[in-house]
Design a protein around this motif. Structure first.
Motif, PDB file in Angstrom:
ATOM      1  N   SER A 130      23.029  32.857   3.495  1.00  0.00           N
ATOM      2  CA  SER A 130      22.647  31.365   4.744  1.00  0.00           C
ATOM      3  C   SER A 130      22.885  30.470   3.604  1.00  0.00           C
ATOM      4  CB  SER A 130      21.372  31.959   4.804  1.00  0.00           C
ATOM      5  OG  SER A 130      20.029  32.180   3.795  1.00  0.00           O
ATOM      6  N   SER A 131      22.325  29.446   4.483  1.00  0.00           N
ATOM      7  CA  SER A 131      22.819  27.766   3.478  1.00  0.00           C
ATOM      8  C   SER A 131      21.301  26.946   4.638  1.00  0.00           C
ATOM      9  CB  SER A 131      23.993  26.810   3.384  1.00  0.00           C
ATOM     10  OG  SER A 131      24.094  27.056   4.216  1.00  0.00           O
ATOM     11  N   ALA A 132      21.043  25.805   4.275  1.00  0.00           N
ATOM     12  CA  ALA A 132      20.199  25.254   5.008  1.00  0.00           C
ATOM     13  C   ALA A 132      20.817  23.063   4.682  1.00  0.00           C
ATOM     14  CB  ALA A 132      19.077  25.171   5.253  1.00  0.00           C
ATOM     15  N   ARG A 133      21.017  22.651   5.419  1.00  0.00           N
ATOM     16  CA  ARG A 133      20.870  21.324   5.406  1.00  0.00           C
ATOM     17  C   ARG A 133      20.090  20.760   6.068  1.00  0.00           C
ATOM     18  NH1 ARG A 133      25.981  17.263   6.609  1.00  0.00           N
ATOM     19  NH2 ARG A 133      24.501  15.159   5.851  1.00  0.00           N
ATOM     20  N   LEU A 134      18.854  19.806   5.348  1.00  0.00           N
ATOM     21  CA  LEU A 134      17.990  18.620   6.157  1.00  0.00           C
ATOM     22  C   LEU A 134      18.116  17.706   5.476  1.00  0.00           C
ATOM     23  CD1 LEU A 134      14.752  20.841   4.698  1.00  0.00           C
ATOM     24  CD2 LEU A 134      16.136  21.791   6.251  1.00  0.00           C
ATOM     25  N   THR A 135      17.234  17.405   6.748  1.00  0.00           N
ATOM     26  CA  THR A 135      17.265  15.891   6.442  1.00  0.00           C
ATOM     27  C   THR A 135      16.013  15.458   5.923  1.00  0.00           C
ATOM     28  OG1 THR A 135      17.357  14.806   8.901  1.00  0.00           O
ATOM     29  CG2 THR A 135      19.298  14.468   7.779  1.00  0.00           C
ATOM     30  N   LYS A 136      15.997  14.387   5.352  1.00  0.00           N
ATOM     31  CA  LYS A 136      13.993  14.238   4.967  1.00  0.00           C
ATOM     32  C   LYS A 136      13.609  12.447   4.966  1.00  0.00           C
ATOM     33  CE  LYS A 136      13.980  18.273   2.029  1.00  0.00           C
ATOM     34  NZ  LYS A 136      13.313  19.032   0.846  1.00  0.00           N
ATOM     35  N   HIS A 137      11.980  12.332   5.247  1.00  0.00           N
ATOM     36  CA  HIS A 137      11.837  11.443   5.089  1.00  0.00           C
ATOM     37  C   HIS A 137      10.842  11.068   4.854  1.00  0.00           C
ATOM     38  CE1 HIS A 137      15.151   9.511   8.156  1.00  0.00           C
ATOM     39  NE2 HIS A 137      14.580  10.546   8.790  1.00  0.00           N
ATOM     40  N   TYR A 138      10.663   9.696   4.043  1.00  0.00           N
ATOM     41  CA  TYR A 138       9.301  10.132   3.224  1.00  0.00           C
ATOM     42  C   TYR A 138       8.849   8.622   3.644  1.00  0.00           C
ATOM     43  CZ  TYR A 138      12.012  13.019   0.532  1.00  0.00           C
ATOM     44  OH  TYR A 138      13.492  13.892  -0.381  1.00  0.00           O
ATOM     45  N   LYS A 139       7.386   9.282   3.968  1.00  0.00           N
ATOM     46  CA  LYS A 139       6.520   8.114   4.414  1.00  0.00           C
ATOM     47  C   LYS A 139       5.111   7.803   3.245  1.00  0.00           C
ATOM     48  CE  LYS A 139       3.779   6.443   9.143  1.00  0.00           C
ATOM     49  NZ  LYS A 139       4.262   5.383   8.808  1.00  0.00           N
ATOM     50  N   LEU A 140       5.017   6.039   3.251  1.00  0.00           N
ATOM     51  CA  LEU A 140       3.978   6.533   2.405  1.00  0.00           C
ATOM     52  C   LEU A 140       2.351   5.961   3.431  1.00  0.00           C
ATOM     53  CD1 LEU A 140       5.963   3.587  -0.130  1.00  0.00           C
ATOM     54  CD2 LEU A 140       5.483   5.348  -0.072  1.00  0.00           C
ATOM     55  N   MET A 141       1.410   6.123   2.825  1.00  0.00           N
ATOM     56  CA  MET A 141       0.820   6.528   3.568  1.00  0.00           C
ATOM     57  C   MET A 141      -0.310   5.673   2.765  1.00  0.00           C
ATOM     58  SD  MET A 141       0.930   8.114   7.004  1.00  0.00           S
ATOM     59  CE  MET A 141      -1.131   8.607   6.881  1.00  0.00           C
ATOM     60  N   PRO A 142      -1.332   4.426   3.460  1.00  0.00           N
ATOM     61  CA  PRO A 142      -2.470   3.955   3.064  1.00  0.00           C
ATOM     62  C   PRO A 142      -3.418   4.926   2.780  1.00  0.00           C
ATOM     63  CG  PRO A 142      -2.520   3.294   5.581  1.00  0.00           C
ATOM     64  CD  PRO A 142      -1.447   3.987   4.699  1.00  0.00           C
ATOM     65  N   ARG A 143      -4.147   4.971   2.017  1.00  0.00           N
ATOM     66  CA  ARG A 143      -5.590   5.485   2.066  1.00  0.00           C
ATOM     67  C   ARG A 143      -7.093   4.979   2.963  1.00  0.00           C
ATOM     68  NH1 ARG A 143      -7.089   9.076  -1.838  1.00  0.00           N
ATOM     69  NH2 ARG A 143      -5.276   8.792  -4.044  1.00  0.00           N
ATOM     70  N   GLY A 144      -6.607   4.071   2.992  1.00  0.00           N
ATOM     71  CA  GLY A 144      -8.188   3.139   4.024  1.00  0.00           C
ATOM     72  C   GLY A 144      -8.483   1.892   3.815  1.00  0.00           C
ATOM     73  N   PRO A 145      -9.580   1.652   4.647  1.00  0.00           N
ATOM     74  CA  PRO A 145     -10.360   0.481   3.840  1.00  0.00           C
ATOM     75  C   PRO A 145     -10.413   0.125   2.528  1.00  0.00           C
ATOM     76  CG  PRO A 145     -11.184   1.221   5.828  1.00  0.00           C
ATOM     77  CD  PRO A 145      -9.962   2.481   5.478  1.00  0.00           C
ATOM     78  N   SER A 146     -10.356  -1.128   1.550  1.00  0.00           N
ATOM     79  CA  SER A 146     -10.533  -0.642  -0.012  1.00  0.00           C
ATOM     80  C   SER A 146     -11.588  -1.964   0.141  1.00  0.00           C
ATOM     81  CB  SER A 146      -8.587  -1.555  -0.090  1.00  0.00           C
ATOM     82  OG  SER A 146      -9.145  -1.651  -1.735  1.00  0.00           O
ATOM     83  N   ASN A 186      -2.458   5.013  -7.079  1.00  0.00           N
ATOM     84  CA  ASN A 186      -2.988   5.634  -6.444  1.00  0.00           C
ATOM     85  C   ASN A 186      -3.647   5.394  -5.454  1.00  0.00           C
ATOM     86  OD1 ASN A 186      -3.611   8.362  -5.852  1.00  0.00           O
ATOM     87  ND2 ASN A 186      -5.010   8.815  -7.447  1.00  0.00           N
ATOM     88  N   ARG A 187      -3.469   4.485  -4.962  1.00  0.00           N
ATOM     89  CA  ARG A 187      -4.025   3.393  -3.582  1.00  0.00           C
ATOM     90  C   ARG A 187      -2.903   3.986  -2.111  1.00  0.00           C
ATOM     91  NH1 ARG A 187      -7.094  -1.324  -5.527  1.00  0.00           N
ATOM     92  NH2 ARG A 187      -6.787  -1.584  -6.811  1.00  0.00           N
ATOM     93  N   PHE A 188      -1.809   4.284  -1.915  1.00  0.00           N
ATOM     94  CA  PHE A 188      -0.953   5.036  -1.634  1.00  0.00           C
ATOM     95  C   PHE A 188      -1.128   6.541  -1.562  1.00  0.00           C
ATOM     96  CE2 PHE A 188       1.911   3.371  -4.411  1.00  0.00           C
ATOM     97  CZ  PHE A 188       2.587   4.337  -4.238  1.00  0.00           C
ATOM     98  N   ARG A 189      -0.140   7.252  -0.410  1.00  0.00           N
ATOM     99  CA  ARG A 189       0.191   8.466  -0.795  1.00  0.00           C
ATOM    100  C   ARG A 189       1.064   8.845  -0.150  1.00  0.00           C
ATOM    101  NH1 ARG A 189      -2.049  10.818  -5.120  1.00  0.00           N
ATOM    102  NH2 ARG A 189      -1.355  12.418  -4.100  1.00  0.00           N
TER     103      ARG A 189
END
Lengths: 562, 562
Positions: free
Chosen positions: A184-200, A546-549
């Motif tokens: 078996s084999s698999a092909r994936l597309t991946k998207h990476y998104k930067l997320m803020p932590r919140g009010p600073s 570490n201000r975003f994840r």
């Protein structure tokens, strides 16, 4: 039309390069000279500042509950009379949170471009901001224009460089395929998104309102977080001017201005702890007293905390090439901004047997006399004294001077008394010249406390090695942001550099010919985070990473087998 | 002679590239096949493992106070009989601290080279380590060789890449000169030094001892910090084997072996809290229960804390292309390693009206039946069942199954009961097949708790949208490390990806043809840090950038004027 990121790309690339090699460079001229800014800028800036006095500050914020403001000029003793929006903290926090989604979903270059445009427009208001800083923080105009102005803007751009590098390290997408087992084999597309932590929340201090203000703004905003400025109640205006610029630029870019907002208060009714302890507060940048910094580190565990507080900065004198230059340099640190800077020298460690200077032995007493004389020289010319010393940020500094003077009388020796100096332009200015007290090294409990303001100690030790040991021990236990050694003895100099560095402290050697308090953007890393003077370098990857994840989504394109 | 950094440079460069583009790549083969490893390796590894049984483990540590060890194989039920050094925590901490200076003062490439050599030699002991992992954590041999072996090593190399990038971002020195005012100028040389924070405690979990073990080791050690491993009392051997390699490599490189050490304990006399609360502990990496993870975050504020705990991983089923493949994929997650993985699925959300599969409507009941049938299919062949399910890490899993079964009896419906399966090779193996319970979406308090082990819930919701809303809400509040959506409806799929991502959770879509529990090194970012399942991505700049700090020294070369 070119985006802001494209418009400012050249400057940003130069900043990236400067951060990489850490040579001397500046994006913003620190001189207010008309040769640079033209003949109109200075007067126009002053006029804009004066138009703000005794008025409602032109800013509308969510959750307004009236107006507040009690700033008093350290130069005139008069109230500025500026009334800022007083806001409901839940409302301002909700507005900040509501503003997040489109900002979070914009791309890195858009957010960095907005920050670049903000810095550029702040550079365009340095004149009025310098007047604002002068009449709140008490800095001299020239200091306010350079230190709290252009130099701080440079640190903001530097922090933006690191935020950009950390975000650019995460690709936006990937193509991934592999075999699993034989069949078996698999092909994936991946998207990476930067997320803020919140009010600073960005807590600015009274003496240098924007030194950490610009870097923390850029670090948090570029990484997607809304920023709520909390200026000191007596230094609101320099910060409010920046908030106005931010909101204007954000709105022009089609984002909610509530991504940058302002909480003001008075000393009688402080709002800071409620703001910091708000459950939605995700990031805290703090500049201020070690006492409050420790309170935050203990009580605000729900947030990422970055602090710059203070310590007991030391000079160790072992020998020198040019005693006059050394004394001039150290004396300048005792005078500059009335020693209300995080890099001001407090403790001067001198061996009892004196030092070798310019090839000749110089006794402890001679050196002490020379330091006092160098201070007098800086103060001799009233205009120069005013430029250098500025004014005292508040009356508490007089109390500190009183306490130190009593201590000197009772347990040490006052080498130079502090008196107000007559400001040539502002007769009511709250001023003080350096108080210099001789102590013995054994009196460590006295000098291992920070005396914020123009107080310094000449501390006589049994040997240069002992001076060094005590100075580094103090730095490790009480914190230090700047430390100095003067020595032309290579072995001692190496040992001193190692000793300070191993104590978690940065050290400068034999500085003369420049203001030794000066911390160079794009070159000097700031707080080390290894001693009690704080955790925020301001301008390294740890300040931003570490201000975003990162969140991801991956989707099957094709699969075969099992 | 080439340094280790030079020797491993090609592999390291490939890892750097893979991290940048995040395609599928592996430095370490995950198959134990003799075609890759030769015909001798498997038997030799097994022999080395067996020689360790019923013996003093060959390791001498500072501060030894006798021997300890009470590991029991989940396969044989017999004690391994391996006795490890029991150490005094103050002594092991002092030894770690004493080992710092030469390691701190070595250059980045030296430290990274040592870590590369450690990983390489660990790759050379994957056979014995797989046996060790099997007979402590309960993984099947093949799983132990791949998941806790080669795949975990890849994550270690990946963390090393980020440590290297963060350190390489800081130049070693700079030449800086500028003018001050009209008359004076200064030229300085500056040196920047990376400083470790101090002893780094690496708490490894019972089920996947090295998954976070290698990354945390590389992240801390490469940045100059000594590492103290604290394995779970029933999974010491896999960790001890790594500690032995580290100490051997460090000694060969001329550094103190005490840069990597081991604290062991028993369940009756645990040592973890004393170790974590030791004032010298500067960094903590923790893998384990959310309960203990929260305790650490509350009580160990003196240290930098990186956690990976657990959550309630969910699948939302809305529609699919190939129902058999979907059911096979999800059923495999319920079986794999007896669902004792951080990426195992627990909650399967299905709309009451069923889904559209292969273009035809499928009722909720038909889908539930198909999922149960798919589990049965995975278990049909005993050798295959054993490979897939492995054994239970401890008796507590039976208690969890009992609790879940009672819950299913009283408040839900048991769709598939759990029974031990007969292991073809180890008749005494502690085993259990998946327990599958049907619940209604309204019973959220039941399924928003983690049931660690082969327990899953089929949760009937009023609509696919409602299933999604509940699944993302759960992830936000209770944590999630892996989440899945099956849908061929583009609008729903987009909404689902946004909903999970905005809840701070990564999401996989329509995975079939591969083990859906699989997290790919160099490609999948791990824990997001935005939900309660932990703070440590493992492999991003935030995981490494604050493990070291920067101190500087600057020295005047020439000055003129002032």
């Amino acid at each position: 039309m070119a985006t802001w990121f494209q418009q400012h790309r050249d400057k940003f690339n130069r900043a990236l390069d400067a951060c990489k090699y850490r040579y001397a460079w500046s994006a913003y001229p620190e001189s207010p000279s008309s040769r640079i800014h033209g003949t109109q800028a200075a007067a126009a800036g002053r006029a804009r500042f004066e138009a703000l006095l005794n008025n409602d500050y032109p800013l509308t914020l969510p959750g307004e509950m009236g107006r507040v403001g009690a700033e008093v000029s350290p130069y005139t003793g008069a109230a500025l009379g500026i009334r800022y929006p007083k806001v409901d903290i839940d409302a301002i926090m909700s507005a900040a949170q509501a503003a997040i989604p489109p900002w979070r979903d914009s791309d890195v270059e858009t957010r960095v471009g907005v920050c670049l445009e903000i810095l550029e427009r702040c550079a365009g208001q340095l004149f009025e901001n310098a007047h604002a800083t002068m009449h709140t923080a008490g800095q001299s105009f020239i200091m306010a224009f350079a230190g709290s102005g252009a130099n701080a803007l440079d640190r903001g751009l530097e922090a933006l460089v690191y935020a950009y590098k950390a975000m650019a390290d995460v690709p936006t997408d990937a193509d991934w395929q592999r075999q699993f087992g034989k069949d078996s084999s698999a092909r994936l597309t991946k998207h990476y998104k930067l997320m803020p932590r919140g009010p600073s929340v960005n807590v600015c201090c009274a003496t240098f309102p924007l030194w950490n203000g610009y870097p923390a703004l850029c670090a948090s905003l570029a990484t997607g977080n809304p920023v709520i400025f909390k200026p000191h109640p007596n230094a609101i205006l320099p910060v409010a001017l920046v908030v106005s610029v931010c909101r204007e630029v954000l709105a022009e870019a089609g984002f909610s201005p509530d991504l940058v907002s302002l909480v003001t208060d008075t000393r009688a009714q402080p709002a800071t702890t409620a703001l910091l302890q708000h459950p939605a507060t995700a990031i805290i940048d703090f500049t201020g007293s070690p006492h409050f910094g420790q309170w935050i580190e203990t009580h605000c565990r729900h947030a990422q905390v970055y602090t710059e507080t203070a310590g007991c900065n030391a000079v160790v004198m072992e020998s020198c090439q040019d005693m006059a230059a050394m004394c001039r340099a150290v004396a300048q640190s005792l005078c500059q901004a009335s020693a209300q800077m995080c890099t001001s020298v407090q403790n001067i460690h001198i061996p009892a047997q004196g030092i070798v200077a310019d090839g000749r032995p110089v006794s402890y007493e001679q050196l002490a006399d020379a330091l006092v004389a160098a201070v007098e020289e800086h103060l001799a010319e009233p205009r120069q004294a005013a430029l250098l010393c500025g004014a005292l940020v508040n009356d508490g500094i007089y109390a500190t001077l009183e306490k130190a003077r009593a201590l000197g009388d009772q347990q040490g020796q006052i080498l130079r008394n502090s008196t107000p100096y007559a400001h040539p332009e502002y007769p009511s200015a709250r001023t003080a010249t350096p108080l210099m007290i001789a102590l013995d090294q054994s009196q460590q409990t006295l000098y291992s406390e920070e005396f914020f303001g123009p107080v310094s100690f000449l501390i006589k030790g049994p040997s240069a090695e002992s001076c060094l040991a005590i100075a580094t021990d103090n730095a490790r236990r009480c914190g230090a942001i700047a430390s100095h050694v003067y020595s032309i003895n290579e072995a001692f100099l190496n040992a001193a550099q190692d000793a300070f560095n191993h104590a978690g402290v940065s050290v400068a050697c034999n500085l003369t010919g420049m203001p030794i308090n000066f911390a160079a953007a794009y070159s000097d890393y700031h707080v080390t985070g290894l001693n009690p003077a704080g955790s925020a370098c301001l301008t390294d990857l740890a300040f931003v990473a570490n201000r975003f994840r990162i969140v991801q989504r991956k989707t099957l394109c094709t699969a075969s087998g099992a």
